[in-house]
Design a protein around this motif. Structure first.
Motif, PDB file in Angstrom:
ATOM      1  N   VAL A 196       0.841  -1.197   0.000  1.00 20.91           N
ATOM      2  CA  VAL A 196       0.000   0.000   0.000  1.00 20.91           C
ATOM      3  C   VAL A 196       0.875   1.247   0.000  1.00 20.91           C
ATOM      4  N   VAL A 197       0.597   2.133  -0.939  1.00 25.16           N
ATOM      5  CA  VAL A 197       1.208   3.465  -0.966  1.00 25.16           C
ATOM      6  C   VAL A 197       0.194   4.419  -0.370  1.00 25.16           C
ATOM      7  N   SER A 198       0.590   5.140   0.670  1.00 23.89           N
ATOM      8  CA  SER A 198      -0.371   5.942   1.413  1.00 23.89           C
ATOM      9  C   SER A 198       0.261   7.217   1.923  1.00 23.89           C
ATOM     10  N   PHE A 199      -0.450   8.329   1.779  1.00 26.23           N
ATOM     11  CA  PHE A 199       0.029   9.593   2.341  1.00 26.23           C
ATOM     12  C   PHE A 199       0.056   9.514   3.863  1.00 26.23           C
ATOM     13  N   ASP A 200      -0.903   8.812   4.457  1.00 27.01           N
ATOM     14  CA  ASP A 200      -0.920   8.676   5.913  1.00 27.01           C
ATOM     15  C   ASP A 200       0.307   7.909   6.398  1.00 27.01           C
ATOM     16  N   ASP A 201       0.657   6.831   5.682  1.00 29.35           N
ATOM     17  CA  ASP A 201       1.855   6.076   6.048  1.00 29.35           C
ATOM     18  C   ASP A 201       3.104   6.929   5.879  1.00 29.35           C
ATOM     19  N   ALA A 202       3.115   7.746   4.817  1.00 24.60           N
ATOM     20  CA  ALA A 202       4.263   8.627   4.591  1.00 24.60           C
ATOM     21  C   ALA A 202       4.392   9.646   5.723  1.00 24.60           C
ATOM     22  N   ASP A 208       6.363  13.756  -2.160  1.00 17.31           N
ATOM     23  CA  ASP A 208       7.597  13.232  -2.768  1.00 17.31           C
ATOM     24  C   ASP A 208       7.906  11.836  -2.254  1.00 17.31           C
ATOM     25  N   TYR A 209       7.750  11.639  -0.970  1.00 18.30           N
ATOM     26  CA  TYR A 209       8.013  10.335  -0.356  1.00 18.30           C
ATOM     27  C   TYR A 209       7.079   9.279  -0.943  1.00 18.30           C
ATOM     28  N   THR A 210       5.807   9.630  -1.052  1.00 16.17           N
ATOM     29  CA  THR A 210       4.813   8.694  -1.569  1.00 16.17           C
ATOM     30  C   THR A 210       5.074   8.355  -3.027  1.00 16.17           C
ATOM     31  N   GLN A 211       5.380   9.370  -3.826  1.00 19.29           N
ATOM     32  CA  GLN A 211       5.622   9.122  -5.252  1.00 19.29           C
ATOM     33  C   GLN A 211       6.845   8.239  -5.470  1.00 19.29           C
ATOM     34  N   GLU A 212       7.874   8.417  -4.653  1.00 18.44           N
ATOM     35  CA  GLU A 212       9.075   7.588  -4.819  1.00 18.44           C
ATOM     36  C   GLU A 212       8.776   6.136  -4.461  1.00 18.44           C
ATOM     37  N   ARG A 213       7.967   5.930  -3.436  1.00 15.95           N
ATOM     38  CA  ARG A 213       7.559   4.568  -3.081  1.00 15.95           C
ATOM     39  C   ARG A 213       6.775   3.940  -4.230  1.00 15.95           C
ATOM     40  N   ALA A 214       5.892   4.710  -4.855  1.00 13.94           N
ATOM     41  CA  ALA A 214       5.128   4.200  -5.985  1.00 13.94           C
ATOM     42  C   ALA A 214       6.041   3.863  -7.154  1.00 13.94           C
ATOM     43  N   VAL A 246      -1.753  -0.967  -4.031  1.00 14.35           N
ATOM     44  CA  VAL A 246      -2.871  -0.060  -3.793  1.00 14.35           C
ATOM     45  C   VAL A 246      -2.316   1.323  -3.476  1.00 14.35           C
ATOM     46  N   TRP A 247      -2.883   2.342  -4.132  1.00 12.49           N
ATOM     47  CA  TRP A 247      -2.533   3.731  -3.796  1.00 12.49           C
ATOM     48  C   TRP A 247      -3.710   4.283  -3.015  1.00 12.49           C
ATOM     49  N   ASN A 248      -3.515   4.414  -1.705  1.00 11.93           N
ATOM     50  CA  ASN A 248      -4.611   4.767  -0.810  1.00 11.93           C
ATOM     51  C   ASN A 248      -4.506   6.233  -0.387  1.00 11.93           C
ATOM     52  N   ALA A 249      -5.362   7.059  -0.954  1.00 11.67           N
ATOM     53  CA  ALA A 249      -5.410   8.483  -0.622  1.00 11.67           C
ATOM     54  C   ALA A 249      -6.818   8.982  -0.921  1.00 11.67           C
ATOM     55  N   THR A 250      -7.104  10.228  -0.562  1.00 13.74           N
ATOM     56  CA  THR A 250      -8.442  10.755  -0.830  1.00 13.74           C
ATOM     57  C   THR A 250      -8.684  10.910  -2.322  1.00 13.74           C
TER      58      THR A 250
END
Length: 379
Positions: A263-269, A286-292, A303-307
């Motif tokens: 899961v790629v998540s802004f909350d996790d970032a 930036d952190y989230t995009q690099e993980r993706a 899964v990319w989990n964000a609003t």
């Protein structure tokens, strides 16, 4: 106000509208009484006068009488609310006195969405109304390629994935007949040509057919292609993009249906970076995009989990995913306002209910053409 009450506002063919009841149902329309319009294009006067004329023109159209009851409900509410946001978008040039309402269609769709959501209008009917409001002026100019920057065929094909073209043409015609302006016949002719083009494309009452989902996605993102001929799909990650207001249940849905996927998540970032909601969003992004990118380079599903609440927010994510040839499914979740605020109040979060409700002004539901598949899961 509820859906039962709103449906009773919709006149049967041959009956007159109860405008007093309409104003009571949508108090924002009271502001239309004192909202001016450009006198060249609206010599009839204020926005409410225009709105009443549009509704009356709609009810007089044979197409309205021939429509199903569900279609009448959708197009009537769209006509009633098509200029609901002119009161909040009006600008008057201090030098010339020229009146304009830039962006009133998009803002009107947002205003209508919130009002109809709170009234408990079923999702499909609500979004049909809001989509019509969002594009209600497009048929006026669809044949002017230089103005829109795309071909009329492209516009008609794209619109067919958003709205019922027949209802859109009906609304556009009522909008022109319900005003006093120069050369209305020219615009009425353009609307009729719009209808004919949609019929030629086989999408007057259904989405334009494509050779496949990948061809459709690439075409609507600007690739030179023909809908009837399939494009080669390069291998890439299969990605589920979550969308929805905070507390709509995205985390629970992912845990239940795809517990095995990264899961790629802004909350996790934010948690990894030790940041609160709303702090250093650029660093979080930036952190989230690099993980993706790491997962996309390996071709792994995730899964990319964000609003992903607005079209602009989703577009940033989708641009990256499609750059790496991902196959994308958007899963949109929705709850009632009451349930959202209840859930959010129980969460350990720095996002207040006040801030959550402020996010409604960016609330744009994913459209079918945005991804290979789009699912709307509504409580």
């Amino acid at each position: 106000m509820n859906w039962t009450t709103l449906r009773q506002l919709v006149p049967h063919p041959g009956r007159s509208p109860d405008f007093a009841a309409c104003l009571a149902a949508f108090p924002q329309l009271e502001l239309a009484r004192t909202t001016p319009q450009h006198p060249l294009y609206h010599a009839e006067g204020d926005v409410w006068t225009h709105t009443m004329m549009v509704v009356e023109a709609l009810l007089a159209m044979p197409a309205y009488a021939q429509a199903t009851r569900a279609q009448q409900e959708i197009v009537f509410l769209a006509a009633l609310l098509h200029d609901v946001a002119k009161c909040s978008t009006t600008v008057i040039d201090p030098v010339t006195g020229a009146i304009g309402q830039p962006g009133h269609s998009r803002r009107g769709a947002l205003d209508a969405r919130i009002a109809l959501w709170d009234a408990g209008v079923p999702f499909a009917a609500r979004e049909a109304v809001c989509r019509l409001i969002n594009v209600h002026q497009v048929p006026f100019f669809v044949l002017e390629t230089s103005r829109r920057g795309v071909t009329p065929e492209f516009t008609v094909r794209e619109l067919s994935w958003q709205v019922d073209i027949g209802l859109l043409a009906m609304l556009a015609e009522a909008d022109i007949r319900g005003r006093i302006c120069p050369d209305p016949q020219r615009v009425l002719d353009a609307i009729e040509l719009f209808r004919e083009l949609a019929r030629e494309e086989g999408c007057y009452d259904r989405p334009r057919a494509f050779a496949g989902d990948h061809t459709r996605v690439k075409y609507f993102r600007g690739t030179e292609a023909h809908p009837d001929y399939p494009l080669f799909q390069e291998p890439g990650s299969q990605v589920i993009v979550m969308s929805g207001l905070p507390a709509s249940g995205k985390n629970s849905w992912v845990e239940k249906h795809h517990p095995q996927l990264p899961v790629v998540s802004f909350d996790d970032a934010r948690q990894a970076l030790g940041l609160r909601h709303g702090k250093n969003d650029g660093q979080v992004g930036d952190y989230t995009q690099e993980r993706a990118r790491e997962l996309l380079r390996k071709g792994l599903p995730f899964v990319w989990n964000a609003t992903h609440l607005s079209t602009l927010m989703r577009e940033k994510t989708l641009n990256l995913l499609y750059k790496y040839h991902a196959e994308v499914e958007i899963v949109y979740l929705e709850q009632t306002r009451k349930e959202l605020l209840r859930r959010n109040g129980l969460r350990d979060t720095s996002l207040s209910n006040k801030k959550l409700q402020a996010m409604l002004w960016n609330w744009e539901i994913p459209l079918p053409q945005e991804a290979h598949r789009v699912r709307h899961i509504v409580a």
